[in-house]
Every structure is written in structure tokens, then in C-alpha cells.
Design an enzyme around this catalytic site. Structure first.
Site, short mmCIF file in Angstrom:
data_model
loop_
_atom_site.label_atom_id
_atom_site.label_comp_id
_atom_site.label_asym_id
_atom_site.label_seq_id
_atom_site.Cartn_x
_atom_site.Cartn_y
_atom_site.Cartn_z
N ARG A 70 0.85 -1.18 0.00
CA ARG A 70 0.00 0.00 0.00
C ARG A 70 0.89 1.23 0.00
O ARG A 70 1.91 1.26 0.69
CB ARG A 70 -0.89 0.03 1.23
CG ARG A 70 -1.94 1.13 1.15
CD ARG A 70 -2.78 1.14 2.40
NE ARG A 70 -3.88 2.05 2.28
CZ ARG A 70 -5.11 1.69 1.95
NH1 ARG A 70 -5.38 0.44 1.66
NH2 ARG A 70 -6.07 2.57 1.91
N HIS B 272 -7.82 0.00 -5.73
CA HIS B 272 -7.79 -0.85 -4.55
C HIS B 272 -8.43 -2.19 -4.96
O HIS B 272 -9.54 -2.50 -4.55
CB HIS B 272 -8.57 -0.17 -3.41
CG HIS B 272 -8.39 -0.82 -2.07
ND1 HIS B 272 -7.49 -1.84 -1.85
CD2 HIS B 272 -9.00 -0.59 -0.89
CE1 HIS B 272 -7.57 -2.20 -0.57
NE2 HIS B 272 -8.47 -1.46 0.03
#
Ligand SMILES: [Zn+2]
Lengths: 307, 142
Positions: free
Chosen positions: A104, A132
């Protein structure tokens, strides 16, 4: 074949490849005990250049439940990044230690760039406001479990549709299936961006309408995907006061809804779903969080090629 | 009218959109050239009213992908013995590297050291490109 591949963008996998992941995820959901040694001896690297506890825990739980181990960091301050190491070098190093990486990063496109330097499969666990993909897989799997398939559904997306990354990805992903209708419920200021409408909804001639009030359309929905609307997104206080209640889902609003409505939310919620709804059998958002772990288990297993 | 002598051996980049001549001139490093070069701005053009032209009295490697990206209507003439030996036609390249920069402040290219800005062709008709990393759209027209 998904072995050795990366998942950077939700569109990286074909409908058929995603289906493979869901088949395995559903096997894991029904017989989790059969999979507890699937990733024995394998290591997942979780590189969180910005904190996101939920997503990181979901990945870590997924790997641990498959018998694998986890290394990584969730605070870039405590890692070599704070010493000024570049991303390419960090990735090359961690790829030498881990068999698969979940990453991330606050900057958009960071996982794509990192994937060029990784010898092992790299999963985008969120890059800024961009993508995402494992949230999209989570949303799709939950819909599949709830509805059995993806065809002939009327999907309501409610809240901040302008900045809502999860909503954009879900529209893209689910528009690849047959006979989907969208009802886009948002304040005027927070409508679905033009590019989503022109590049997806118009290009694929999908059936959609845009409305401001949830009450007007809730009876037509098979899926209701709620997202957060923040007060600071509104241009003026009066609009916020006028609309704020129409975006809080409560039992009263659910009166006219279908008996088999599926209510989803990417979590965490603030107050867009009243807690009284949690006990309603149509509330799927906590199950959705659990399916997020199962779909990550299936994804890791597929990318490692152990299943 | 201003006249520039024709060249005996070299390259003429013609039909450049007015204003873009200087961008190409700099990108090709011609501002540092130790051979004869000419940048002609706002020349009269039958086809397009006004145009820029670059004349290079030397054989150098030209980044054709970059020229095609700036404008596929640019023509490149290779000159030998004062005549055109070859006319090269251009097209929009599928990939553009290191010419333009991604304008998205949230893009990884804004922070990572040593990263090359890369764009991939999205739409040939409209000449639109997107950042390879963050998907930011770029076109010359803005
Ligand atoms: Zn970019």
C-alpha cells in the site's frame, strides 16, 4: 493461469480468471480446515507505506490462515524508506525475502512501478485515490455469495460517488457482466465523474439513472452499496442539512426495500448506516469484511500457484 | 521576406505548428549545437497559414517518436546534395518516454528518484495519452 502474476488494477484479470479466484474462495469458506497448510513455508511481505490497519490485518490473517508467515512494515518511518531509500530498491530487497508482496502506498501508480522491480507477485493493497483491487474482489465475491451470480441485478450506489474509489472500480468490474442496471444516488456535487459515464456506462450502453434521494429508489434495488459522505465535501451547509438524512440508512428507509436486498459498505462507516440496521438479515457489510479475507486467501494461493 | 539558405547535407523539419519549433529545438539539444542550425518561426505556409521550420546542417539522430507525439503532421526531410533524399512521415507513437511529465501531484513520478515519466497512447484520433503509472490523461491541446 494466475501463478506469478501481479494484481495492480482490477482489470488486470479477465472475468474467467476472477471466477477461478471466487471458486477457490467459496471452497475455503465452506471447508476452511482443508486449507490450513496450503502455504506452509511461504512468506507474505506486507509493505504499508501508509497505515491502513484493516487492509493489512486482512492480508496478514489470510496468509496466516493458509499456514504461511508474514513479514513487513506498516510505518514507513521505521523502515529504510525514512533513510531515503528509493522504492525500487526497497522492493528488490523485499522480493528477495518474500514469496508474494502486498503493498500500500500513498502515491498513485506506485505498485505498478514497484512491480517492474519485483521478482515475486505483487498485489496492490491501495495506491492513493487510484486503485484498490482487492476491495473490488471483496465486493464482487460478497455479491456472488449473496445473489448466486452477477447477472440481472439492479445496483444502487449511494453517497460520495465523485471521490469514491471503491465505487468507480465496482462499476467498472461489474459492468463486464450481463444485464446490470445502476442507480446512482448522490448529491449533485458528488455525482459520478464524467469519465466513468462516458467510458463505461455510455460505451457499454448500460442502463443507469442518477437521483438525489435514496427513498425514491430503494424499493427497486437488489444491491445497495453505501459509502461515506463527509460534511466537508458539500459546497454549502444548507445542502448538507437538506441531504444528510437521506444518506443515513435506517430501518424506516428499509421499509419499502426488497426482502432480499443486499446492503454493502466498504467500512469503516461513520454514520451513513444506522446501527439499528446491523441486525437486519439484509446487512451484509460485516460478512463482506470476512469475505475480504477469504478472497485474499484465494488470491494469494492462486498467485503462488499452490492451488 | 526572410530567406535562409538551403542546406547541402542535413535535415529539415517542416510543417511544425507555430510555437512548437522552440520546444523541438530544445528537446533535440540544438541550442547547444556546434554545427549550423536554423529555427524559423512563423514562416508563411500554404497549407496551414503559419508554421515553424528547423534546418540542421548535419546528420543527427532525430527522435521521431517525440516529433510524432508533438504533431504527426510534421514532415522530416533528409537532404543530400541539396535535394530531398528521403521524406519521413510520422505517426503517434504508442509510448512516450521522458518527453513530458505527469502533472498529477499524487503520482509516484512526483517523488521517486530516477523514475522515467512514461505515457501510453489511449486514443489515436484525439491524440490522448495516459500516464503509465497513475492513468492521468495527457493531450497537447490540454
Ligand atoms: Zn502519473
Amino acid at each position: 493461469m494466475l501463478k506469478g502474476r501481479n494484481l495492480i488494477d482490477p482489470q488486470d484479470f479477465t472475468v474467467k480468471e476472477i471466477e477461478e479466484i471466487f471458486v477457490l474462495a467459496e471452497e475455503i469458506i465452506t471447508r476452511p480446515e482443508e486449507f490450513i497448510h496450503l502455504c506452509d513455508g511461504k512468506v507474505l511481505g506486507t509493505l504499508f507505506f501508509e497505515p491502513s490497519t484493516r487492509t493489512r490485518l486482512s492480508f496478514e490473517a489470510a496468509m496466516l490462515r493458509l499456514g504461511g508467515k508474514v513479514i513487513g512494515f506498516s510505518e514507513p518511518n521505521s523502515s529504510s524508506v525514512s533513510k531515503g531509500e528509493n522504492l525500487a530498491d526497497t522492493i528488490r530487497t523485499v522480493a528477495a525475502y518474500a514469496d508474494v508482496i502486498a503493498m500500500r502506498h500513498p502515491k498513485e501508480g506506485a505498485p505498478k512501478y514497484a512491480s517492474y522491480y519485483s521478482d515475486v507477485p505483487l498485489i496492490n493493497a491501495g495506491d492513493g485515490g487510484h486503485q484498490h483491487p482487492t476491495q473490488t474482489l471483496t465486493d464482487l465475491l460478497t455479491i456472488k455469495v449473496a445473489k448466486g451470480n452477477f447477472s440481472n441485478l439492479t445496483i444502487g450506489l449511494c453517497g460520495d460517488l465523485k471521490f469514491g474509489r471503491t465505487v468507480h472500480s465496482l462499476i467498472k468490474a461489474i459492468s463486464r457482466y450481463e444485464n446490470i442496471k445502476f442507480i446512482l444516488i448522490s448529491p449533485n456535487e458528488l455525482q459520478t465523474p464524467e469519465y466513468i459515464k462516458t467510458e463505461i456506462l455510455h460505451k457499454k450502453s448500460l442502463d443507469y439513472i442518477e437521483v438525489e434521494r435514496l427513498e425514491e429508489v430503494i424499493d427497486k434495488l437488489d444491491i445497495l452499496y453505501m459509502t461515506r459522505v463527509q460534511k466537508e465535501r458539500f459546497f454549502n451547509e444548507a445542502d448538507y442539512i437538506r441531504l444528510k438524512d437521506s444518506y443515513i440508512l435506517d430501518n424506516a428507509k428499509l421499509k419499502t426495500a426488497k426482502k432480499d436486498l443486499t446492503i454493502l459498505h466498504p467500512l469503516p462507516r461513520v454514520n451513513e448506516i444506522s446501527m439499528e440496521v446491523d441486525n437486519d438479515s439484509r446487512a451484509w457489510y460485516f460478512r463482506q469484511a470476512k469475505y475480504g479475507m477469504f478472497v485474499r486467501m484465494a488470491l494469494i494461493a492462486k498467485l503462488l500457484g499452490v492451488k | 521576406m526572410l530567406s535562409i539558405n538551403s542546406i547541402s547535407k542535413g535535415i529539415v523539419i517542416d510543417h511544425i505548428k507555430p510555437g512548437y519549433g522552440i520546444i523541438i529545438f530544445k528537446h533535440l539539444g540544438l541550442d547547444k549545437a556546434d554545427f549550423t542550425v536554423a529555427l524559423i518561426m512563423n514562416a508563411v505556409s500554404d497549407k496551414q497559414g503559419r508554421k515553424d521550420i528547423i534546418k540542421i546542417e548535419n546528420e543527427i539522430d532525430i527522435d521521431l517518436a517525440m516529433l510524432g507525439f508533438i504533431d504527426p503532421n510534421i514532415t522530416v526531410n533528409i537532404i543530400e546534395n541539396e535535394i530531398i533524399r528521403e521524406k519521413i512521415s510520422l505517426s503517434l507513437p504508442n509510448k512516450v518516454e521522458g518527453i513530458i511529465e505527469c502533472k498529477n501531484p499524487r503520482c509516484i513520478t512526483s517523488v521517486e528518484r530516477g523514475i522515467t515519466h512514461k505515457f501510453v497512447l489511449l486514443d489515436e484520433k484525439e491524440g490522448r495519452y495516459k500516464c503509465e503509472y497513475c492513468d492521468q490523461i495527457y493531450s497537447w491541446e490540454g
